[in-house]
Design an enzyme around this catalytic site. Structure first.
Site, PDB file in Angstrom:
ATOM      1  N   GLU A  11       0.805  -1.114  -0.117  1.00  0.00           N
ATOM      2  CA  GLU A  11      -0.056   0.026   0.038  1.00  0.00           C
ATOM      3  C   GLU A  11       0.975   1.211  -0.038  1.00  0.00           C
ATOM      4  O   GLU A  11       1.179   1.660   0.915  1.00  0.00           O
ATOM      5  CB  GLU A  11      -0.846   0.064   1.118  1.00  0.00           C
ATOM      6  CG  GLU A  11      -1.597  -1.282   1.560  1.00  0.00           C
ATOM      7  CD  GLU A  11      -2.644  -1.311   2.709  1.00  0.00           C
ATOM      8  OE1 GLU A  11      -3.691  -1.906   2.533  1.00  0.00           O
ATOM      9  OE2 GLU A  11      -2.038  -0.933   3.626  1.00  0.00           O
ATOM     10  N   ASP A  40      -0.720  -0.167  10.733  1.00  0.00           N
ATOM     11  CA  ASP A  40      -0.314  -1.633  11.138  1.00  0.00           C
ATOM     12  C   ASP A  40       1.105  -1.959  10.781  1.00  0.00           C
ATOM     13  O   ASP A  40       1.744  -3.010  11.291  1.00  0.00           O
ATOM     14  CB  ASP A  40      -1.500  -2.756  10.771  1.00  0.00           C
ATOM     15  CG  ASP A  40      -2.455  -2.755  11.776  1.00  0.00           C
ATOM     16  OD1 ASP A  40      -2.449  -2.149  12.929  1.00  0.00           O
ATOM     17  OD2 ASP A  40      -3.539  -3.349  11.629  1.00  0.00           O
ATOM     18  N   LYS A 174      -7.523  -6.033  10.525  1.00  0.00           N
ATOM     19  CA  LYS A 174      -8.180  -4.597  10.584  1.00  0.00           C
ATOM     20  C   LYS A 174      -9.314  -4.186  11.598  1.00  0.00           C
ATOM     21  O   LYS A 174      -9.263  -3.216  11.806  1.00  0.00           O
ATOM     22  CB  LYS A 174      -8.934  -4.703   8.928  1.00  0.00           C
ATOM     23  CG  LYS A 174      -9.389  -3.122   8.657  1.00  0.00           C
ATOM     24  CD  LYS A 174     -10.583  -3.156   7.566  1.00  0.00           C
ATOM     25  CE  LYS A 174     -11.151  -1.975   7.474  1.00  0.00           C
ATOM     26  NZ  LYS A 174     -12.291  -2.013   6.628  1.00  0.00           N
ATOM     27  N   ASP A 198     -10.899   2.239   3.311  1.00  0.00           N
ATOM     28  CA  ASP A 198      -9.656   1.807   3.172  1.00  0.00           C
ATOM     29  C   ASP A 198      -8.691   2.681   2.827  1.00  0.00           C
ATOM     30  O   ASP A 198      -9.022   3.829   1.942  1.00  0.00           O
ATOM     31  CB  ASP A 198      -9.759   0.545   2.005  1.00  0.00           C
ATOM     32  CG  ASP A 198     -10.370  -0.635   2.671  1.00  0.00           C
ATOM     33  OD1 ASP A 198     -10.872  -0.604   3.946  1.00  0.00           O
ATOM     34  OD2 ASP A 198     -10.858  -1.636   2.098  1.00  0.00           O
ATOM     35  N   ASP A 365     -16.040  -6.714   8.061  1.00  0.00           N
ATOM     36  CA  ASP A 365     -17.160  -5.747   7.679  1.00  0.00           C
ATOM     37  C   ASP A 365     -18.623  -6.667   7.811  1.00  0.00           C
ATOM     38  O   ASP A 365     -19.724  -6.145   8.373  1.00  0.00           O
ATOM     39  CB  ASP A 365     -16.928  -5.257   6.214  1.00  0.00           C
ATOM     40  CG  ASP A 365     -16.403  -6.262   5.449  1.00  0.00           C
ATOM     41  OD1 ASP A 365     -16.229  -7.611   5.809  1.00  0.00           O
ATOM     42  OD2 ASP A 365     -15.891  -5.941   4.256  1.00  0.00           O
TER      43      ASP A 365
HETATM   44  O1  LIG Z   1      -3.661  -6.176   9.577  1.00  0.00           O
HETATM   45  C1  LIG Z   1      -4.476  -5.320   8.880  1.00  0.00           C
HETATM   46  C2  LIG Z   1      -4.864  -5.670   7.470  1.00  0.00           C
HETATM   47  C3  LIG Z   1      -5.564  -4.735   7.003  1.00  0.00           C
HETATM   48  N1  LIG Z   1      -5.711  -3.390   7.251  1.00  0.00           N
HETATM   49  C4  LIG Z   1      -6.283  -2.495   6.319  1.00  0.00           C
HETATM   50  O2  LIG Z   1      -7.575  -2.950   5.927  1.00  0.00           O
HETATM   51  C5  LIG Z   1      -7.909  -2.288   4.538  1.00  0.00           C
HETATM   52  C6  LIG Z   1      -8.483  -3.288   3.754  1.00  0.00           C
HETATM   53  O3  LIG Z   1      -7.596  -4.128   3.288  1.00  0.00           O
HETATM   54  P1  LIG Z   1      -7.331  -4.779   1.728  1.00  0.00           P
HETATM   55  O4  LIG Z   1      -6.232  -5.442   1.667  1.00  0.00           O
HETATM   56  O5  LIG Z   1      -7.659  -3.608   0.758  1.00  0.00           O
HETATM   57  O6  LIG Z   1      -8.615  -5.714   1.477  1.00  0.00           O
HETATM   58  P2  LIG Z   1      -9.836  -5.792   0.627  1.00  0.00           P
HETATM   59  O7  LIG Z   1     -10.111  -6.959   0.361  1.00  0.00           O
HETATM   60  O8  LIG Z   1      -9.266  -4.847  -0.580  1.00  0.00           O
HETATM   61  O9  LIG Z   1     -11.008  -5.118   1.418  1.00  0.00           O
HETATM   62  C7  LIG Z   1     -12.311  -5.516   1.588  1.00  0.00           C
HETATM   63  O10 LIG Z   1     -12.570  -6.761   2.361  1.00  0.00           O
HETATM   64  C8  LIG Z   1     -11.813  -6.678   3.866  1.00  0.00           C
HETATM   65  C9  LIG Z   1     -12.402  -7.745   4.563  1.00  0.00           C
HETATM   66  O11 LIG Z   1     -11.689  -8.857   3.965  1.00  0.00           O
HETATM   67  C10 LIG Z   1     -12.611  -5.245   4.408  1.00  0.00           C
HETATM   68  O12 LIG Z   1     -11.619  -4.993   5.488  1.00  0.00           O
HETATM   69  C11 LIG Z   1     -12.229  -3.965   3.585  1.00  0.00           C
HETATM   70  O13 LIG Z   1     -12.955  -3.033   4.164  1.00  0.00           O
HETATM   71  C12 LIG Z   1     -13.106  -4.288   2.336  1.00  0.00           C
HETATM   72  O14 LIG Z   1     -12.726  -3.241   1.372  1.00  0.00           O
HETATM   73  C13 LIG Z   1      -6.701  -1.742   4.118  1.00  0.00           C
HETATM   74  O15 LIG Z   1      -6.715  -0.216   4.247  1.00  0.00           O
HETATM   75  C14 LIG Z   1      -5.640  -2.367   4.963  1.00  0.00           C
HETATM   76  O16 LIG Z   1      -4.677  -1.392   5.248  1.00  0.00           O
HETATM   77  C15 LIG Z   1      -5.461  -3.349   8.600  1.00  0.00           C
HETATM   78  O17 LIG Z   1      -5.578  -1.988   8.823  1.00  0.00           O
HETATM   79  N2  LIG Z   1      -4.862  -4.001   9.353  1.00  0.00           N
HETATM   80 MN   LIG Z   2      -8.955  -2.975  -1.007  1.00  0.00          MN
END
Ligand SMILES: O=c1ccn([C@@H]2O[C@H](COP(=O)(O)OP(=O)(O)O[C@H]3O[C@H](CO)[C@@H](O)[C@H](O)[C@H]3O)[C@@H](O)[C@H]2O)c(=O)[nH]1
Ligand SMILES: [Mn+2]
Length: 661
Positions: A11, A40, A174, A198, A365
């Site tokens: 990221e 994190d 998260k 996000d 979520d």
């Molecule tokens: O240990 C962690 C892991 C992830 N994140 C944050 O969580 C967000 C979502 O992560 P991402 O890798 O973008 O996951 P996606 O699959 O794209 O996200 C979808 O699916 C996730 C659940 O699997 C949800 O948490 C998200 O809000 C949703 O947009 C990002 O901003 C990460 O930085 C953290 O803060 N800490």
């Molecule tokens: Mn995402």
């Protein structure tokens, strides 16, 4: 406004700060907003970028407001061509702002390559000797808005936080980060509403906060209590038509029952609801009922629910009672904020169980959403055009498979945890149709039947047995299958998409179902046996390359970007094994027919296999077309030998089993 980030490589910090800048610049009094970034990854680079961005924000925010810009993420704004007369005031401001943004980008880029450029600031001391999974809490007030009034030139507060992490402690990914954000913001600013995006999801609509507030304030006038306002997730890159179509029909449909499902980003939450409040604990005017006041605000229940910090408990009481917040000095709360960031702060409390973002699923979520709806709350859906938030999506291939696997694992966990929509039969507050909607969304367990369906035609052909029923039954089956196909095609066409994109989407879901979703079932079994823990692997995010001479269209929404574009990249990972195996088996069956390996009668009369089964095999191969191409392609677009040999071994075993049976 909460922005969680977790990994400065997957990221890029410049993307995170673009999201932050877009939020800082929304049309809303700056002294009523605060932006909290949770890291994190505990990365000094992210902190450095944020600090630099806070300087640029003092140019960017007034610029956006002065010219009432539509797009307020700088990277996106500067993709558009410059449209003004040379020498005008706007053009001077534009040039200057662009120069400053480029400077910011350069600084971040240089610091990425060379950590000495992060500066020798005392401030960075907190990051020395830290590892992403082993460090104490870091809280930094990057910028404090002391303006007091909602001046156009003001920039809202910016706070960087990184909770304590130690090996051997569960951090809940998260969801854990979100709960820490809720606590720190409660201590510092305690706003009644919290926006969660996000880190890649920038605000694409300057009035987004006002839109959400309209809903909250309007809904608080009647009994139809709204717990959260969800904007749909939209993406600026890659082919997401398959998701858009589901969102357009299923998403909007669900929104009409008890309200949309929380999708984790682009969501405004009410703080009181996240603190566990139920609608029946409220009077008509929205204040706490006397019973609720007695029960919820009892000192014992507060500290067992929210933890031992006195400051935290005070802030919770104020939030629950909707007391207006006096303007605090943020730095005064740093010590209290450190305390609520300790690894064991949450132990023996209700955080993650009934308070805040819930822990017992990877899909925090959806899990949190069920918790809220089960208490009887409704939620609201706003889908403005152009979209309110835009983010990045893995284009396909391995990254998409990993993401799908996480979602599937999370939704199976939701099915079987204590507030499962299956058990919800006994919870009258989760409406029946809403429960069915949750079940529909977590239908990933169908991966096993999907896999069987992909193998059955080949089995029948090899075994010389009939797959299809005869007579009337055949007619009915074909009619139902045909109707389903035409219906899904019609859904795509109604939204203006092509037949090709429909086919690409069908292919994508078959591939995902037989790999990612299948593996998620193994994940759950291994977890139940205590043999492994699920890990949240953050999706890799990309920003479009800046083309200053750009046409203003930016990154294209090409339909051929999907798995059938011929661009699928393969590697030795297990994700590509099931697809390769399925294609090999079906090809083997077809070849078998042609070389007369078995005595196909080409008639259904004899009870053996025939044209129907051969056509079904061809259909399966077509759905797994990227793998067929991968068999013949070279380099990263070809299936590697290791995968091929494993799949080949499995396929031979399958053929021997089918023929011999
Ligand atoms: O240990 C962690 C892991 C992830 N994140 C944050 O969580 C967000 C979502 O992560 P991402 O890798 O973008 O996951 P996606 O699959 O794209 O996200 C979808 O699916 C996730 C659940 O699997 C949800 O948490 C998200 O809000 C949703 O947009 C990002 O901003 C990460 O930085 C953290 O803060 N800490
Ligand atoms: Mn995402």
């Amino acid at each position: 406004m909460f922005v969680p980030t977790a990994d400065p490589v997957r990221e890029p910090p410049i993307m995170v700060v673009n999201t932050v800048l877009s939020l800082l610049a929304v049309n809303y009094p700056a002294n009523k907003l605060a932006c909290y970034v949770s890291d994190d990854g505990c990365s000094p680079l992210t902190y450095f970028s944020l600090k630099e961005a806070s300087k640029f924000a003092k140019i960017w925010v007034p610029f956006c407001k002065k010219y009432n810009l539509k797009v307020r993420a700088p990277f996106r704004y500067f993709l558009n061509p410059f449209a003004a007369t040379e020498g005008s005031e706007f053009s001077r401001d534009w040039e200057m702002t662009k120069r400053e943004y480029e400077k910011l980008c350069r600084k971040v880029e240089d610091a990425t390559g060379d950590s000495h450029l992060l500066g020798t600031d005392n401030e960075l001391e907190a990051f020395s000797n830290t590892k992403p999974n082993d460090h104490s809490t870091i809280i930094k007030v990057v910028w404090e808005n002391k303006g007091g009034v909602g001046d156009e030139k003001e920039v809202p507060h910016i706070v960087y936080i990184s909770r304590e992490k130690r090996p051997n402690y569960l951090h809940h990914y998260k969801a854990g980060a979100m709960n820490f954000l809720a606590r720190v913001s409660g201590l510092m600013t305690n706003a009644p509403y919290m926006l969660n995006v996000d880190c890649d999801m920038y605000a694409n609509e300057a009035d987004v906060v006002r839109q959400a507030m309209c809903i909250f304030l309007q809904k608080s006038q009647n009994q139809n209590h709204c717990a959260f306002v969800q904007f749909p997730q939209e993406f600026y890159d890659s082919n997401t038509i398959k998701l858009t179509v589901i969102k357009s029909y299923m998403g909007r449909g669900i929104a009409g029952i008890q309200g949309p499902i929380n999708v984790g980003s682009g969501c405004f939450h009410s703080r009181r609801v996240m603190y566990g409040l139920s609608p029946d604990e409220l009077e008509d005017n929205g204040s706490l009922s006397s019973v609720a006041t007695r029960e919820l605000l009892a000192e014992d229940s507060l500290s067992s629910g929210f933890g031992n910090s006195k400051e935290m408990v005070t802030s919770v009481v104020e939030a629950l009672q909707r007391k207006p917040n006096p303007q605090n000095i943020l730095t005064n709360s740093i010590e209290a904020a450190q305390e609520v960031g300790h690894c064991d702060y949450e132990s023996q409390t209700s955080w993650g169980k009934t308070i805040g973002w819930l822990y017992d699923s990877m899909s925090e979520d959806m899990n949190t959403s069920i918790g809220i709806h089960s208490r009887g709350w409704t939620s609201s859906y706003i889908a403005p055009d152009p979209p309110a938030f835009l983010g990045s999506m893995p284009p396909g291939g391995l990254e998409a498979m990993i993401q799908q696997r996480r979602w599937a694992t999370g939704s199976i966990e939701v099915l079987f945890n204590k507030q499962s929509p299956l058990l919800g039969l006994f919870c009258r507050k989760l409406r029946f149709r809403q429960r069915v909607a949750y079940l529909c969304v977590s239908i990933c367990v169908r991966s096993i039947p999907e896999l069987i369906y992909c193998l059955l035609p080949a089995y029948c052909l090899l075994h010389n047995s009939a797959l299809f029923p005869k007579g009337l039954c055949l007619g009915i089956t074909m009619l139902l299958a045909g109707m389903h196909c035409l219906y899904t095609l019609w859904e795509f066409m109604c939204l203006g998409h092509s037949i090709q994109s429909w086919y690409v989407s069908q292919s994508f879901w078959r591939i995902v179902a037989t790999s990612s979703w299948l593996f998620s079932i193994f994940d759950i079994i291994l977890k139940l046996l205590g043999l492994s823990k699920n890990v949240f692997l953050v999706s890799k995010k990309t920003m479009p390359v800046e083309t200053m001479s750009g046409s203003g269209i930016g990154p294209s929404q090409r339909e051929d970007d999907g798995p059938n574009s011929g661009k699928t990249e393969f590697d030795g990972s297990l994700y590509f094994l099931p697809g390769t195996f399925i294609v090999l088996v079906n090809l083997a069956a077809l070849v078998g027919v042609f070389v007369g390996l078995q005595r196909s009668s080409y008639s259904h009369g004899g009870g053996g296999s025939g044209l129907g089964e051969a056509c079904a095999c061809i259909l399966v191969v077509m759905l797994f077309f990227p793998f067929l191409k991968g068999l013949f392609a070279k380099g990263k677009y070809g299936i590697p030998l290791s995968t091929l040999s494993k799949a080949g071994f499995l396929a031979v075993s399958f053929v021997v089993f089918s023929v011999g049976n």
